[in-house]
Design a protein around this motif. Sequence first.
Motif, PDB file in Angstrom:
ATOM      1  N   UNK A  95      -0.384  -4.628  -0.305  1.00 62.49           N
ATOM      2  CA  UNK A  95      -1.040  -3.627   0.531  1.00 62.49           C
ATOM      3  C   UNK A  95      -0.542  -3.771   1.956  1.00 62.49           C
ATOM      4  N   UNK A  96      -0.350  -2.616   2.598  1.00 54.56           N
ATOM      5  CA  UNK A  96      -0.006  -2.590   4.016  1.00 54.56           C
ATOM      6  C   UNK A  96      -1.214  -2.001   4.731  1.00 54.56           C
ATOM      7  N   UNK A  97      -1.725  -2.717   5.718  1.00 56.36           N
ATOM      8  CA  UNK A  97      -2.844  -2.180   6.492  1.00 56.36           C
ATOM      9  C   UNK A  97      -2.275  -1.471   7.724  1.00 56.36           C
ATOM     10  N   UNK A  98      -2.487  -0.164   7.809  1.00 56.10           N
ATOM     11  CA  UNK A  98      -2.115   0.567   9.026  1.00 56.10           C
ATOM     12  C   UNK A  98      -3.381   0.652   9.875  1.00 56.10           C
ATOM     13  N   UNK A  99      -3.205   0.562  11.182  1.00 53.31           N
ATOM     14  CA  UNK A  99      -4.407   0.498  12.028  1.00 53.31           C
ATOM     15  C   UNK A  99      -4.977   1.873  12.380  1.00 53.31           C
ATOM     16  N   UNK A 100      -4.177   2.913  12.186  1.00 54.60           N
ATOM     17  CA  UNK A 100      -4.667   4.258  12.498  1.00 54.60           C
ATOM     18  C   UNK A 100      -3.758   5.271  11.815  1.00 54.60           C
ATOM     19  N   UNK A 101      -4.195   6.510  11.685  1.00 55.35           N
ATOM     20  CA  UNK A 101      -3.359   7.505  11.007  1.00 55.35           C
ATOM     21  C   UNK A 101      -1.990   7.697  11.672  1.00 55.35           C
ATOM     22  N   UNK A 102      -1.915   7.518  12.999  1.00 54.37           N
ATOM     23  CA  UNK A 102      -0.620   7.696  13.679  1.00 54.37           C
ATOM     24  C   UNK A 102       0.399   6.665  13.173  1.00 54.37           C
ATOM     25  N   UNK A 103      -0.088   5.482  12.801  1.00 55.38           N
ATOM     26  CA  UNK A 103       0.838   4.465  12.284  1.00 55.38           C
ATOM     27  C   UNK A 103       1.378   4.889  10.917  1.00 55.38           C
ATOM     28  N   UNK A 104       0.526   5.525  10.122  1.00 60.21           N
ATOM     29  CA  UNK A 104       1.001   6.015   8.814  1.00 60.21           C
ATOM     30  C   UNK A 104       2.077   7.078   9.028  1.00 60.21           C
ATOM     31  N   UNK A 105       1.838   7.963   9.988  1.00 60.40           N
ATOM     32  CA  UNK A 105       2.847   8.997  10.283  1.00 60.40           C
ATOM     33  C   UNK A 105       4.161   8.355  10.727  1.00 60.40           C
ATOM     34  N   UNK A 106       4.064   7.311  11.538  1.00 64.01           N
ATOM     35  CA  UNK A 106       5.282   6.621  11.981  1.00 64.01           C
ATOM     36  C   UNK A 106       6.003   5.992  10.794  1.00 64.01           C
ATOM     37  N   UNK A 107       5.243   5.410   9.879  1.00 64.87           N
ATOM     38  CA  UNK A 107       5.872   4.799   8.698  1.00 64.87           C
ATOM     39  C   UNK A 107       6.577   5.872   7.882  1.00 64.87           C
ATOM     40  N   UNK A 108       5.924   7.022   7.749  1.00 71.79           N
ATOM     41  CA  UNK A 108       6.539   8.113   6.978  1.00 71.79           C
ATOM     42  C   UNK A 108       7.814   8.596   7.650  1.00 71.79           C
ATOM     43  N   UNK A 109       7.720   8.781   8.966  1.00 71.90           N
ATOM     44  CA  UNK A 109       8.849   9.373   9.689  1.00 71.90           C
ATOM     45  C   UNK A 109      10.033   8.417   9.800  1.00 71.90           C
ATOM     46  N   UNK A 110       9.772   7.152  10.108  1.00 69.69           N
ATOM     47  CA  UNK A 110      10.872   6.252  10.439  1.00 69.69           C
ATOM     48  C   UNK A 110      11.259   5.285   9.328  1.00 69.69           C
ATOM     49  N   UNK A 111      10.448   5.172   8.290  1.00 67.55           N
ATOM     50  CA  UNK A 111      10.761   4.229   7.211  1.00 67.55           C
ATOM     51  C   UNK A 111      10.858   4.950   5.859  1.00 67.55           C
ATOM     52  N   UNK A 112       9.943   5.876   5.612  1.00 69.43           N
ATOM     53  CA  UNK A 112      10.002   6.656   4.373  1.00 69.43           C
ATOM     54  C   UNK A 112       9.782   5.795   3.142  1.00 69.43           C
ATOM     55  N   UNK A 113      10.285   6.267   2.030  1.00 70.08           N
ATOM     56  CA  UNK A 113      10.140   5.520   0.773  1.00 70.08           C
ATOM     57  C   UNK A 113       8.724   5.646   0.228  1.00 70.08           C
ATOM     58  N   UNK A 114       8.423   4.774  -0.719  1.00 70.15           N
ATOM     59  CA  UNK A 114       7.118   4.822  -1.380  1.00 70.15           C
ATOM     60  C   UNK A 114       6.075   4.131  -0.493  1.00 70.15           C
ATOM     61  N   UNK A 115       5.139   4.904   0.006  1.00 70.90           N
ATOM     62  CA  UNK A 115       4.119   4.312   0.892  1.00 70.90           C
ATOM     63  C   UNK A 115       2.754   4.272   0.208  1.00 70.90           C
ATOM     64  N   UNK A 116       2.763   4.239  -1.122  1.00 64.76           N
ATOM     65  CA  UNK A 116       1.479   4.299  -1.830  1.00 64.76           C
ATOM     66  C   UNK A 116       0.668   3.014  -1.653  1.00 64.76           C
TER      67      UNK A 116
END
Length: 428
Positions: free
Chosen positions: A170-191
């Motif tokens: 599990x990856x704990x993101x501290x806020x929704x903006x961090x999830x967006x950053x992970x999607x934008x700059x890292x991609x892949x399976x973020x489930x």
Amino acid sequence: MRYRGHIAMISEHANPLSLLGSEDAGGQNVYVYELSLGLARLGYRVDVFTRRDDPRPPETVRLGPGVRVVHVPAGPPEFIRKDDLWEHMPAFMEGCHAYMAGQRRGYSLIHSNFWMSGWVACELKLRLGLPVVHIFHALGAIKRLEQGRADTSPRDRLRVERRILREADRILAQCPAEVEDLERYYGGDLSNVCVVPSGVNIRRFRVVSQSRARARLGLGPEEQVIGYIGRMVPRKGVDTLIRAFARLVAERPAAPLRLMIVGGECRNPEEDTSAELARLRGLAESLGVASRTWFVGKRQPDELAGYYGAADIMVSVPWYEPFGLTPLEAQACGRAFVGSAVGGITFTVVDGVTGLLVPPRDDAALAEKLALLLDNADLRQRLGRAARRRVQREFTWAKVAEHTAGVYEELLAGLIPVPAPAVRVVST
Ligand code: UDP
């Protein structure tokens, strides 16, 4: 109380025992400290593994009931900037492994903090087969984007961060903006990503009497005090605050304006030789506001309510902020708060309700909001009250510990092979 498991909390550079507020000690130290104690209150035993950066303390030190700090030797036992720690991580990982293997009470789960500890956790997972929960605290891709050539992170950082995203349970993101950053700059399976916001200690950060707080600090009751508390690094945008303050002073030369800046390398700012403090002092001088700017120095967390309480307005205008504890602390103290509309601050501040947001690096916009608040005591009070209420409702460490325990329970119940539902917000 029911025993719920033994957690290896890995935090290579951020020792919860160390003094806060210096260049490499900040929110992560607070997170590890508060969360570990909160988890212990729920029935977990927590060992915090951190690199030994001082020869003096014993191998293990009790942090509180159910929580120990384990000092793991790796590299010289002295302070090393976190961007220079990477080469010592293999030794750190071996040290954590040796200690863990020698414990009678086995470990249930690894909770790693920051990318280097994430690497350690991935390696230990291969050896010990334990589930891993990881929190980045800050992302290398964003740092590179914001700091460009000034970014001194090791080249391996992004590659390692991608590995952690693949291998942690599990990856704990501290806020929704961090999830967006992970999607934008890292991609892949973020489930495996879920949002668990950090919190604030609402007993420590509370509303205090402004007049008493000021008297204690030698500030006059008539002064209009604008404050900043936090580390002194360029991305915190303290220069933007000084520029905005200079604008206010230019517009209102007769007003009793005072800028109070808390943080830095030393308690006594005269002994602080950091380049950033010198730069900020130089800026205040060149803008003609040095005599109204008080560089306080670093202070201990239990002293800070008095500084927040003494201010009329607290400000934090970083270029980027993965989460940002000081905006929450200011709000917990019932202060009128102005923050930049970036990262976690857009999540912890409800613009116009619990504080005001401005674009980053925009001293003109900041000066405008500061003027609005200085002229409107009612608005300051309204924002401060609403802020305190929201923090009490949504951002306590007890709540963070419960949410985190929920993530652990899911993994410890043997659900590891079942992927988490696509990005969930474990929050209100
Ligand atoms: N802090 C402190 N003393 C100081 C300055 C800052 O204890 O002199 C604390 C502050 O109260 C906050 C933390 O350091 O809890 C900074 O965390 P934040 O998330 O705001 O920023 P980070 O340092 O993680 O970038």
